[in-house]
Design a protein around this motif. Sequence first.
Motif, PDB file in Angstrom:
ATOM      1  N   LEU A   1     -16.332  25.603 -16.930  1.00 22.72           N
ATOM      2  CA  LEU A   1     -17.011  24.702 -15.891  1.00 22.72           C
ATOM      3  C   LEU A   1     -18.521  24.393 -16.285  1.00 22.72           C
ATOM      4  CD1 LEU A   1     -15.572  26.162 -12.571  1.00 22.72           C
ATOM      5  CD2 LEU A   1     -14.483  24.884 -14.378  1.00 22.72           C
ATOM      6  N   VAL A   2     -18.783  23.161 -15.833  1.00 31.74           N
ATOM      7  CA  VAL A   2     -20.276  22.516 -16.135  1.00 31.74           C
ATOM      8  C   VAL A   2     -20.789  22.423 -14.757  1.00 31.74           C
ATOM      9  CG1 VAL A   2     -21.417  20.901 -17.106  1.00 31.74           C
ATOM     10  CG2 VAL A   2     -19.424  21.920 -18.494  1.00 31.74           C
ATOM     11  N   ASP A   3     -21.984  22.985 -14.529  1.00 35.12           N
ATOM     12  CA  ASP A   3     -22.708  22.473 -13.189  1.00 35.12           C
ATOM     13  C   ASP A   3     -24.100  21.937 -13.509  1.00 35.12           C
ATOM     14  OD1 ASP A   3     -23.790  22.652 -10.485  1.00 35.12           O
ATOM     15  OD2 ASP A   3     -23.406  24.787 -10.162  1.00 35.12           O
ATOM     16  N   LEU A   4     -24.217  20.666 -13.112  1.00 35.13           N
ATOM     17  CA  LEU A   4     -25.400  19.958 -13.356  1.00 35.13           C
ATOM     18  C   LEU A   4     -26.691  20.448 -12.305  1.00 35.13           C
ATOM     19  CD1 LEU A   4     -23.823  16.392 -13.850  1.00 35.13           C
ATOM     20  CD2 LEU A   4     -24.459  18.340 -15.719  1.00 35.13           C
ATOM     21  N   HIS A   5     -26.283  21.137 -11.538  1.00 33.54           N
ATOM     22  CA  HIS A   5     -27.427  21.484 -10.350  1.00 33.54           C
ATOM     23  C   HIS A   5     -27.581  22.821 -10.077  1.00 33.54           C
ATOM     24  CE1 HIS A   5     -29.283  19.106  -7.035  1.00 33.54           C
ATOM     25  NE2 HIS A   5     -29.941  20.189  -7.039  1.00 33.54           N
ATOM     26  N   VAL A   6     -28.340  23.644 -10.663  1.00 27.97           N
ATOM     27  CA  VAL A   6     -28.546  25.268  -9.915  1.00 27.97           C
ATOM     28  C   VAL A   6     -30.123  25.184 -10.070  1.00 27.97           C
ATOM     29  CG1 VAL A   6     -26.256  25.987 -11.103  1.00 27.97           C
ATOM     30  CG2 VAL A   6     -28.406  26.148 -12.421  1.00 27.97           C
TER      31      VAL A   6
ATOM     32  N   VAL B   1     -24.775  25.591 -17.138  1.00 30.01           N
ATOM     33  CA  VAL B   1     -25.289  25.204 -16.076  1.00 30.01           C
ATOM     34  C   VAL B   1     -26.842  24.680 -16.381  1.00 30.01           C
ATOM     35  CG1 VAL B   1     -24.486  27.185 -14.615  1.00 30.01           C
ATOM     36  CG2 VAL B   1     -26.336  27.433 -15.786  1.00 30.01           C
ATOM     37  N   CYS B   2     -27.041  23.590 -15.733  1.00 26.95           N
ATOM     38  CA  CYS B   2     -28.384  22.880 -15.517  1.00 26.95           C
ATOM     39  C   CYS B   2     -29.362  22.989 -14.502  1.00 26.95           C
ATOM     40  CB  CYS B   2     -28.201  21.311 -15.705  1.00 26.95           C
ATOM     41  SG  CYS B   2     -26.960  20.752 -17.278  1.00 26.95           S
ATOM     42  N   CYS B   3     -30.535  23.579 -15.110  1.00 29.89           N
ATOM     43  CA  CYS B   3     -31.279  24.381 -13.989  1.00 29.89           C
ATOM     44  C   CYS B   3     -32.526  23.591 -13.625  1.00 29.89           C
ATOM     45  CB  CYS B   3     -32.035  25.491 -14.228  1.00 29.89           C
ATOM     46  SG  CYS B   3     -32.661  25.910 -15.830  1.00 29.89           S
TER      47      CYS B   3
ATOM     48  N   ASP C   1     -18.009  11.085  -9.294  1.00 26.13           N
ATOM     49  CA  ASP C   1     -17.628  11.657 -10.619  1.00 26.13           C
ATOM     50  C   ASP C   1     -17.575  13.300 -10.513  1.00 26.13           C
ATOM     51  OD1 ASP C   1     -18.111   8.989 -12.362  1.00 26.13           O
ATOM     52  OD2 ASP C   1     -19.588   9.417 -10.956  1.00 26.13           O
ATOM     53  N   VAL C   2     -18.465  13.793 -10.025  1.00 28.07           N
ATOM     54  CA  VAL C   2     -19.054  15.289 -10.257  1.00 28.07           C
ATOM     55  C   VAL C   2     -18.739  16.141  -9.009  1.00 28.07           C
ATOM     56  CG1 VAL C   2     -20.843  16.880 -11.277  1.00 28.07           C
ATOM     57  CG2 VAL C   2     -20.383  14.759 -12.541  1.00 28.07           C
ATOM     58  N   ILE C   3     -18.408  17.461  -9.221  1.00 35.74           N
ATOM     59  CA  ILE C   3     -18.451  18.313  -8.001  1.00 35.74           C
ATOM     60  C   ILE C   3     -19.646  19.462  -8.754  1.00 35.74           C
ATOM     61  CG2 ILE C   3     -17.756  20.199  -6.833  1.00 35.74           C
ATOM     62  CD1 ILE C   3     -15.086  18.353  -6.620  1.00 35.74           C
ATOM     63  N   ALA C   4     -20.775  19.495  -7.914  1.00 33.91           N
ATOM     64  CA  ALA C   4     -21.761  20.384  -8.652  1.00 33.91           C
ATOM     65  C   ALA C   4     -22.459  21.290  -7.249  1.00 33.91           C
ATOM     66  CB  ALA C   4     -23.109  19.665  -8.833  1.00 33.91           C
ATOM     67  N   THR C   5     -23.019  22.539  -7.702  1.00 31.07           N
ATOM     68  CA  THR C   5     -23.050  23.384  -6.601  1.00 31.07           C
ATOM     69  C   THR C   5     -24.484  23.265  -5.506  1.00 31.07           C
ATOM     70  OG1 THR C   5     -24.289  25.156  -7.942  1.00 31.07           O
ATOM     71  CG2 THR C   5     -21.802  24.971  -7.755  1.00 31.07           C
ATOM     72  N   ASP C   6     -25.371  22.784  -6.270  1.00 27.37           N
ATOM     73  CA  ASP C   6     -26.743  22.947  -5.790  1.00 27.37           C
ATOM     74  C   ASP C   6     -27.169  24.401  -5.290  1.00 27.37           C
ATOM     75  OD1 ASP C   6     -29.352  22.475  -4.989  1.00 27.37           O
ATOM     76  OD2 ASP C   6     -28.733  21.213  -3.069  1.00 27.37           O
ATOM     77  N   HIS C   7     -26.584  25.426  -6.360  1.00 27.58           N
ATOM     78  CA  HIS C   7     -26.751  26.624  -6.076  1.00 27.58           C
ATOM     79  C   HIS C   7     -28.435  27.183  -5.797  1.00 27.58           C
ATOM     80  CE1 HIS C   7     -26.097  31.034  -6.939  1.00 27.58           C
ATOM     81  NE2 HIS C   7     -27.228  31.110  -7.571  1.00 27.58           N
ATOM     82  N   ALA C   8     -28.516  27.253  -4.495  1.00 28.91           N
ATOM     83  CA  ALA C   8     -30.034  27.531  -4.239  1.00 28.91           C
ATOM     84  C   ALA C   8     -30.336  28.694  -3.473  1.00 28.91           C
ATOM     85  CB  ALA C   8     -30.465  26.473  -3.249  1.00 28.91           C
ATOM     86  N   PRO C   9     -30.555  29.857  -4.300  1.00 26.42           N
ATOM     87  CA  PRO C   9     -30.626  31.165  -3.854  1.00 26.42           C
ATOM     88  C   PRO C   9     -31.909  31.548  -2.851  1.00 26.42           C
ATOM     89  CG  PRO C   9     -30.517  31.154  -6.168  1.00 26.42           C
ATOM     90  CD  PRO C   9     -30.663  29.932  -5.863  1.00 26.42           C
ATOM     91  N   HIS C  10     -31.986  32.168  -1.886  1.00 23.29           N
ATOM     92  CA  HIS C  10     -32.794  32.494  -1.030  1.00 23.29           C
ATOM     93  C   HIS C  10     -32.826  33.921  -0.339  1.00 23.29           C
ATOM     94  CE1 HIS C  10     -34.679  28.492  -1.105  1.00 23.29           C
ATOM     95  NE2 HIS C  10     -33.653  28.065  -0.592  1.00 23.29           N
ATOM     96  N   ALA C  11     -34.027  34.484  -0.313  1.00 23.68           N
ATOM     97  CA  ALA C  11     -33.840  35.832  -0.032  1.00 23.68           C
ATOM     98  C   ALA C  11     -33.189  36.082   1.519  1.00 23.68           C
ATOM     99  CB  ALA C  11     -35.219  36.612  -0.158  1.00 23.68           C
TER     100      ALA C  11
END
Length: 428
Positions: A56-61, A89-91, A300-310
Amino acid sequence: MPILIKGGHVIDPGRFVGIADVLIEKGKIAAVGPNLSSPVDARTIRANGKLVMPGLVDLHVHFREPGFEYKETIQSGSAAAVAGGFTTVCCMPNTNPVNDNQAVTEFILERARLAGLANVLPIGAITKGSEGKELAEIGDLRRSGCVAISDDGKPVMNSLVMRRAMEYALAFDLTVVDHCEDLHLAECGCMNEGLVSTELGLPGIPAAAEDVMVARNLSLSELTGARLHLAHISTAGSVRMVREAKGRGIHVTAEACPHHFLLTEELVRGYNTHAKMNPPLRTWTDVQAIKEGLRDGTIDVIATDHAPHATQEKQQDFTEAPFGIVGLETALPLTLGLVEEGILSLEQAVQKLTSAPAAAFGLKKGTLAVGADADVVIVDQQEQWEVDPSKFRSKSRNTPFAGWKVKGRMNTTIVDGRVVFETGPVER
Ligand SMILES: [Zn+2]
């Protein structure tokens, strides 16, 4: 060591769907077809009844390094990525310092190489410090390895600056990614503006804050001819405008995140900070529009916007807590849920996580074509499991999906022909 994946249900979007073997040699896809013979020294992985697809390819982490290593590092983010099936993954550049120059880009690439798990591809800033004033050295960013440019999180408000950024991006063959938000309209909002925000007494962000910037960016893409990618669209208005723009041949792609097709602003009741993200969770009508956009290809795309916080950051008052949730370890099963629901075909779902994101940034990824990098995942589509954030590889636990029962389990993740993640039961 060569790897032969036997008898899986192969989904290579737009190219091949069916039962086949996949042979990996020297880090590349060597063959895809029925009854491939095994080289003597190959490891055989039986995949009967499993899905075999491009990584899988994630354009948004957001990997938070350099600067916020207590939330996530490139190492921990990469581990989360491959555990979730993401091989590329694209950061985003909103680190400290901001990735607006060659030194930061090279640092990220070096850290990714040391981690040795996923392909981590940096996105460079549009403006210096993402301050929206002066363009970053876009040519330098391109040469040092950035695959796109964005001021995600601090969107460029000045339309002339954005126009110039698009002109440079076109010259350097880069996609411009925008987090569409008019910061003046959004003011100090912390959730969607509407009935729920009024009832809760929380300041709202109107859907129009997104819509006006989508409209502006589409106009600027039309003016300049630049490739535009709209990050995490969340409103019915955005979907409508993108659909219309695509109909007129504007070079636009759009992404949606699982939380925006699964959750509504209702989740904010109880002041649940895991329901605080930007763009905010919207209304049922918006969720339906996002799903329809995914179905008809507008998105077109499903991305995560993986946004870690404590944890302690997310435990603050709703107005104080930071925006964002982690997503890498839940995106695949949540997307497969759209297949169960009958919104997407299985091939469409896989396409939105593989070949479509690769195409949006012009990456040679997301395919099982012979000769392509051997980034492959094996998934048990039927296995049910419960989301348990304490088991995440990510350093952070901020997810609204804790306790959800989902279907679709990652079995094996292969990057450049190397097994980098494996979970049982895997037959050998
Ligand atoms: Zn964003």
